[in-house]
Design an enzyme around this catalytic site. Structure first.
Site, PDB file in Angstrom:
ATOM      1  N   LYS A  43      48.709  45.538  37.606  1.00 43.54           N
ATOM      2  CA  LYS A  43      48.612  44.426  36.466  1.00 43.54           C
ATOM      3  C   LYS A  43      47.124  44.451  35.809  1.00 43.54           C
ATOM      4  O   LYS A  43      47.046  43.650  34.811  1.00 43.54           O
ATOM      5  CB  LYS A  43      48.738  43.179  37.323  1.00 43.54           C
ATOM      6  CG  LYS A  43      50.317  42.875  37.723  1.00 43.54           C
ATOM      7  CD  LYS A  43      50.498  41.591  38.695  1.00 43.54           C
ATOM      8  CE  LYS A  43      51.731  41.458  39.194  1.00 43.54           C
ATOM      9  NZ  LYS A  43      51.703  40.335  40.130  1.00 43.54           N
ATOM     10  N   GLY A  44      46.112  45.115  36.387  1.00 42.68           N
ATOM     11  CA  GLY A  44      44.921  44.700  35.947  1.00 42.68           C
ATOM     12  C   GLY A  44      44.462  44.946  34.710  1.00 42.68           C
ATOM     13  O   GLY A  44      43.583  44.779  34.118  1.00 42.68           O
ATOM     14  N   GLU A  99      43.276  52.033  32.537  1.00 39.41           N
ATOM     15  CA  GLU A  99      43.133  51.450  33.641  1.00 39.41           C
ATOM     16  C   GLU A  99      42.000  50.334  33.770  1.00 39.41           C
ATOM     17  O   GLU A  99      41.112  50.505  32.896  1.00 39.41           O
ATOM     18  CB  GLU A  99      42.580  52.536  34.730  1.00 39.41           C
ATOM     19  CG  GLU A  99      42.401  51.794  36.281  1.00 39.41           C
ATOM     20  CD  GLU A  99      43.811  51.300  37.000  1.00 39.41           C
ATOM     21  OE1 GLU A  99      43.923  50.337  36.605  1.00 39.41           O
ATOM     22  OE2 GLU A  99      44.358  51.906  38.070  1.00 39.41           O
ATOM     23  N   ASP A 100      41.906  49.205  34.697  1.00 38.70           N
ATOM     24  CA  ASP A 100      40.885  48.434  34.462  1.00 38.70           C
ATOM     25  C   ASP A 100      39.662  48.631  35.159  1.00 38.70           C
ATOM     26  O   ASP A 100      38.547  48.758  34.609  1.00 38.70           O
ATOM     27  CB  ASP A 100      41.269  47.027  35.097  1.00 38.70           C
ATOM     28  CG  ASP A 100      41.829  47.178  36.529  1.00 38.70           C
ATOM     29  OD1 ASP A 100      41.999  48.281  37.015  1.00 38.70           O
ATOM     30  OD2 ASP A 100      42.097  45.945  37.145  1.00 38.70           O
ATOM     31  N   ASP A 103      37.459  53.054  40.594  1.00 46.73           N
ATOM     32  CA  ASP A 103      36.849  52.569  42.068  1.00 46.73           C
ATOM     33  C   ASP A 103      36.841  53.813  43.046  1.00 46.73           C
ATOM     34  O   ASP A 103      36.195  54.854  42.620  1.00 46.73           O
ATOM     35  CB  ASP A 103      37.525  51.197  42.563  1.00 46.73           C
ATOM     36  CG  ASP A 103      36.508  50.706  43.735  1.00 46.73           C
ATOM     37  OD1 ASP A 103      35.635  51.434  43.991  1.00 46.73           O
ATOM     38  OD2 ASP A 103      36.961  49.438  43.945  1.00 46.73           O
ATOM     39  N   LYS A 131      33.196  52.634  38.718  1.00 42.87           N
ATOM     40  CA  LYS A 131      32.261  52.339  39.923  1.00 42.87           C
ATOM     41  C   LYS A 131      32.166  53.846  40.865  1.00 42.87           C
ATOM     42  O   LYS A 131      32.818  53.691  41.707  1.00 42.87           O
ATOM     43  CB  LYS A 131      32.730  51.209  40.678  1.00 42.87           C
ATOM     44  CG  LYS A 131      32.047  50.397  41.562  1.00 42.87           C
ATOM     45  CD  LYS A 131      32.713  49.529  42.655  1.00 42.87           C
ATOM     46  CE  LYS A 131      33.072  48.396  41.759  1.00 42.87           C
ATOM     47  NZ  LYS A 131      33.538  47.286  42.795  1.00 42.87           N
ATOM     48  N   PHE A 152      32.015  43.196  44.010  1.00 44.97           N
ATOM     49  CA  PHE A 152      33.444  42.697  44.022  1.00 44.97           C
ATOM     50  C   PHE A 152      33.313  41.821  42.727  1.00 44.97           C
ATOM     51  O   PHE A 152      32.998  40.793  42.764  1.00 44.97           O
ATOM     52  CB  PHE A 152      33.691  41.991  45.185  1.00 44.97           C
ATOM     53  CG  PHE A 152      35.410  41.923  45.068  1.00 44.97           C
ATOM     54  CD1 PHE A 152      36.153  42.946  45.634  1.00 44.97           C
ATOM     55  CD2 PHE A 152      36.001  40.786  44.743  1.00 44.97           C
ATOM     56  CE1 PHE A 152      37.531  42.868  45.449  1.00 44.97           C
ATOM     57  CE2 PHE A 152      37.353  40.606  44.847  1.00 44.97           C
ATOM     58  CZ  PHE A 152      38.118  41.785  45.131  1.00 44.97           C
ATOM     59  N   ASP A 159      41.688  41.075  39.443  1.00 43.64           N
ATOM     60  CA  ASP A 159      41.971  40.024  40.279  1.00 43.64           C
ATOM     61  C   ASP A 159      41.291  40.105  41.829  1.00 43.64           C
ATOM     62  O   ASP A 159      40.857  41.271  42.126  1.00 43.64           O
ATOM     63  CB  ASP A 159      43.256  39.730  40.521  1.00 43.64           C
ATOM     64  CG  ASP A 159      44.104  41.032  41.255  1.00 43.64           C
ATOM     65  OD1 ASP A 159      44.725  40.577  42.429  1.00 43.64           O
ATOM     66  OD2 ASP A 159      43.720  42.165  41.122  1.00 43.64           O
ATOM     67  N   ARG A 165      42.370  36.539  37.041  1.00 46.32           N
ATOM     68  CA  ARG A 165      42.548  37.531  35.777  1.00 46.32           C
ATOM     69  C   ARG A 165      42.460  36.859  34.576  1.00 46.32           C
ATOM     70  O   ARG A 165      42.256  37.350  33.517  1.00 46.32           O
ATOM     71  CB  ARG A 165      44.215  38.031  35.997  1.00 46.32           C
ATOM     72  CG  ARG A 165      44.413  38.940  37.128  1.00 46.32           C
ATOM     73  CD  ARG A 165      45.768  39.331  36.970  1.00 46.32           C
ATOM     74  NE  ARG A 165      46.387  40.083  38.055  1.00 46.32           N
ATOM     75  CZ  ARG A 165      46.229  41.240  38.581  1.00 46.32           C
ATOM     76  NH1 ARG A 165      45.554  41.896  37.885  1.00 46.32           N
ATOM     77  NH2 ARG A 165      46.761  41.508  39.726  1.00 46.32           N
TER      78      ARG A 165
END
Length: 179
Positions: A43-44, A99-100, A103, A131, A152, A159, A165
């Protein structure tokens, strides 16, 4: 109010807007005559992707996948699950995975391999945030909005346990919220 859970703002609305506009211009230049299939990872990515596709000035198609390796935690479980697959055939298509955040790289590495089996013409990755300090898989994005230190973060689609979000910026979540 959810703003009270934010320790500090990392990337403001204006910074995000300007960077997304620049990413859209890069993608427009690189895919002008290719009609890419832009695949949002739910969902990001939904907020970022909505703004990004409006900044792309060439024909493109969109689709979505729901893929996760995080659950409700703050670090990857290592087990990737596909909850929603593509609705379109990507054989012979130029695919851009949206993609958000990149990581650990576990999810995107798995997803890229999964999609390569469908014979696309190419696959590239566009991430709003990268990241690299937390990378566990050998994967890099072709288009990066911002490099992000190890904190974070939430907001602008990102989220923690499905909250935050809707923040219009990206901020650092106070540790007492998730510890």
């Amino acid at each position: 109010m959810i703003e009270n859970d934010i320790e500090r703002i990392f990337f403001s609305e204006e910074e995000i807007r300007e960077r997304v506009k620049a990413l859209g211009a890069e993608i427009t230049r690189d895919y002008m005559d290719k009609k890419p299939m832009m695949v949002g990872v739910l969902k990001g990515s939904f907020v970022f992707m909505a703004d990004l596709v409006r900044a792309v000035n060439t024909y493109c198609d969109i689709d979505f996948m729901a893929v996760s390796s995080y659950g409700n935690g703050t670090s990857t479980t290592g087990a990737v699950s596909i909850r929603k697959d593509l609705s379109h055939d990507i054989a012979g298509r130029h695919v851009i995975i949206i993609e958000d955040i990149l990581d650990s790289g576990v999810t995107l590495s798995y997803l890229k391999g999964y999609l390569m089996n469908r014979q696309p013409a190419s696959i590239s990755i566009c991430t709003l945030l990268d990241k690299p300090s937390r990378r566990k898989s050998d994967i890099k994005a072709d288009y990066v909005g911002f490099l992000c230190p190890d904190a974070f973060i939430v907001g602008y689609g990102l989220d923690y346990a499905e909250d935050y979000r809707n923040l219009p910026y990206i901020g650092v979540l106070k540790p007492e919220i998730y510890e």
